[in-house]
Design a protein around this motif. Structure first.
Motif, short mmCIF file in Angstrom:
data_model
loop_
_atom_site.label_atom_id
_atom_site.label_comp_id
_atom_site.label_asym_id
_atom_site.label_seq_id
_atom_site.Cartn_x
_atom_site.Cartn_y
_atom_site.Cartn_z
N GLN A 27 0.82 -1.23 0.00
CA GLN A 27 0.00 0.00 0.00
C GLN A 27 0.85 1.27 0.00
O GLN A 27 0.42 2.30 -0.52
CB GLN A 27 -1.00 0.01 1.16
N LEU A 28 2.07 1.20 0.57
CA LEU A 28 2.91 2.40 0.55
C LEU A 28 3.36 2.69 -0.89
O LEU A 28 3.37 3.85 -1.33
CB LEU A 28 4.12 2.24 1.48
N GLY A 29 3.68 1.63 -1.64
CA GLY A 29 4.04 1.79 -3.05
C GLY A 29 2.85 2.29 -3.86
O GLY A 29 3.02 3.07 -4.82
N TRP A 30 1.66 1.86 -3.48
CA TRP A 30 0.42 2.31 -4.14
C TRP A 30 0.25 3.82 -3.95
O TRP A 30 0.04 4.57 -4.90
CB TRP A 30 -0.72 1.53 -3.49
N MET A 31 0.38 4.26 -2.69
CA MET A 31 0.16 5.68 -2.40
C MET A 31 1.29 6.54 -2.97
O MET A 31 1.06 7.66 -3.43
CB MET A 31 -0.02 5.88 -0.89
N LEU A 32 2.52 6.01 -2.99
CA LEU A 32 3.64 6.75 -3.62
C LEU A 32 3.40 6.88 -5.13
O LEU A 32 3.64 7.94 -5.71
CB LEU A 32 4.97 6.01 -3.38
N SER A 33 2.93 5.80 -5.75
CA SER A 33 2.71 5.83 -7.20
C SER A 33 1.62 6.83 -7.56
O SER A 33 1.74 7.57 -8.56
CB SER A 33 2.29 4.44 -7.71
N ILE A 34 0.56 6.88 -6.75
CA ILE A 34 -0.53 7.83 -7.03
C ILE A 34 0.01 9.26 -6.91
O ILE A 34 -0.24 10.12 -7.76
CB ILE A 34 -1.72 7.59 -6.07
N ALA A 35 0.80 9.51 -5.85
CA ALA A 35 1.36 10.85 -5.66
C ALA A 35 2.27 11.22 -6.83
O ALA A 35 2.24 12.36 -7.33
CB ALA A 35 2.14 10.91 -4.35
N ALA A 36 3.07 10.25 -7.30
CA ALA A 36 3.98 10.52 -8.42
C ALA A 36 3.18 10.85 -9.68
O ALA A 36 3.50 11.80 -10.41
CB ALA A 36 4.88 9.31 -8.66
N LYS A 37 2.13 10.07 -9.94
CA LYS A 37 1.29 10.33 -11.13
C LYS A 37 0.71 11.73 -11.09
O LYS A 37 0.66 12.42 -12.11
CB LYS A 37 0.15 9.31 -11.17
N GLN A 38 0.27 12.15 -9.89
CA GLN A 38 -0.31 13.50 -9.78
C GLN A 38 0.72 14.58 -10.07
O GLN A 38 0.36 15.70 -10.41
CB GLN A 38 -0.95 13.68 -8.40
N LEU A 39 2.00 14.24 -9.94
CA LEU A 39 3.07 15.19 -10.27
C LEU A 39 3.51 15.02 -11.73
O LEU A 39 4.48 15.64 -12.17
CB LEU A 39 4.27 14.98 -9.35
#
Ligand code: AMP
Length: 365
Positions: A27-39
């Motif tokens: 889940q940490l990789g999931w939330m990091l990936s979402i944050a990266a996509k938003q950037l």
């Protein structure tokens, strides 16, 4: 959203590298990936479990975290690497770091992986770490208990998390049976801290050395697993600068790039460090909705060389973890100011399956 791709380690290299490679597919990789996509950044995750949470949103490679070849396959495809999972062979990471930058520093990870080194390191940096003693073939539990007294908590030096690999000792009668169970595994005995509450502080350091800190979070655990986090923790005026000073020392000593979390016990107005994690942390999940910039976005910003975002809270908030079973998600989704995150994991005892963050209107509410 396009469907995430599964790549194979032998596939030809992409024309342009992914901006960020993430070791760990939870889940940490999931939330990091979402944050990266938003950037606007592209992520590639290395996961050891096909279908794991992060693979739902990010391109991914399936492999082993301890295979030099699989880690190399990730590194060859990415401009920068980070990790969300701590039990990775540090020697492999150091080797990868020679060709692809990897943050936070594997040197700090090596210390965080070993509770004995970690406590000694805290003390060497002037961060109080409580009373503790090693347990190994030269020093049985009885000897360590002479130093710590009882009650005490025995923890394996490595590979323990969420209360796993731990025994609570209240009487010397328990020692022979626990010594038998422990066998030759190196461990540490910690005096039980009579804490008033548990707190954590999350900080982030950018490549240019700028550091930012979130307000202290107050954490409650059930069976050694985080249950709730509340921010801002009440009555922390004298503690916040002290916690920031401790964490800043760690961040600067290792010239960390990225997020580091320090777990603390508050005991009679003092702070005692329990452990550190060179990564985003469960107690910081509420920053997704409550802070100007989430811990995930700030981690991605730091490791990808972008300026840090503000760490101030716009709302007070409480995060509730869902461990073992999920509540009725659609009902929670209808609750005002409640933000539910379902990790889409198969239910299993003691497994974190999701969390919900409830926002208060204002910090003072
Ligand atoms: P840990 O895996 O070290 O984070 O420990 C899990 C939980 O056990 C902590 O969050 C505390 O609630 C409790 N705990 C761990 N170490 C100690 C200690 N030395 N004294 C009191 N409680 C502890």
């Amino acid at each position: 959203m396009t469907t995430p791709k599964r790549l194979h380690p032998t596939d030809p290299l992409p024309q342009s590298p992914y901006d960020l490679g993430i070791i760990g597919g939870g889940q940490l990789g999931w939330m990091l990936s979402i944050a990266a996509k938003q950037l606007g950044l592209r992520t590639l995750v290395l996961t050891d479990a096909p279908g794991s949470t992060a693979t739902l949103v990010s391109d991914h490679l399936v492999g082993s975290y301890n295979s030099a070849g699989d880690l190399q396959a990730l590194a060859q495809r990415c401009s920068t690497l980070t990790y969300e999972f701590e039990n990775v062979d540090v020697q492999h990471l150091v080797a990868l770091g020679e060709s692809t930058p990897i943050h936070p520093s594997p040197r700090l990870l090596a210390i965080a992986q070993d509770r004995w080194l970690e406590k000694q390191h805290f003390e060497s940096l002037g961060i109080p770490a409580g009373t503790y003693a090693p347990v190994d073939q030269h020093a049985p539990i009885t000897r360590a208990a002479e130093r710590t007294g009882l009650p005490a908590i025995l923890k394996t030096r490595r590979f323990g998390y969420d209360g796993k690999g731990q025994w609570r000792l209240t009487s010397s009668d328990q020692i022979p049976a626990i010594q038998e169970q422990l066998g030759d595994t190196p461990a540490i005995l910690e005096a039980q801290v009579p804490f008033d509450r548990e707190l954590s502080i999350i900080g982030v350091r950018a490549k240019d050395g700028q550091c930012k800190f979130y307000p202290l979070f107050e954490n409650h655990h059930v069976n050694g697993i985080l249950d709730t986090s509340t921010a801002p923790a009440p009555n922390t005026a004298p503690l916040q600068p002290l916690a920031e000073q401790y964490l800043r020392t760690l961040l600067e000593h290792h010239q960390v790039v990225g997020v580091v979390t320090l777990e603390l016990f508050e005991c009679q107005g003092e702070l005692i460090a329990n452990e550190c994690a060179p990564r985003v942390h469960n107690s910081g999940h509420l920053t997704i909705e409550a802070a100007s910039t989430s811990q995930f976005e700030n981690h991605v910003r730091a490791v990808c060389g972008l300026p840090l975002g503000d760490t101030n809270l716009n709302h007070a908030a409480t995060m509730q973890n869902f461990v073992g079973t999920l509540p009725n998600v659609s009902e929670l989704q209808r609750t005002p100011h409640c933000h539910v995150h379902d990790y889409k994991k198969a239910p299993r005892a003691a497994r974190k399956l999701g969390h919900a963050t409830t926002l208060k209107h204002s910090i003072s509410e």
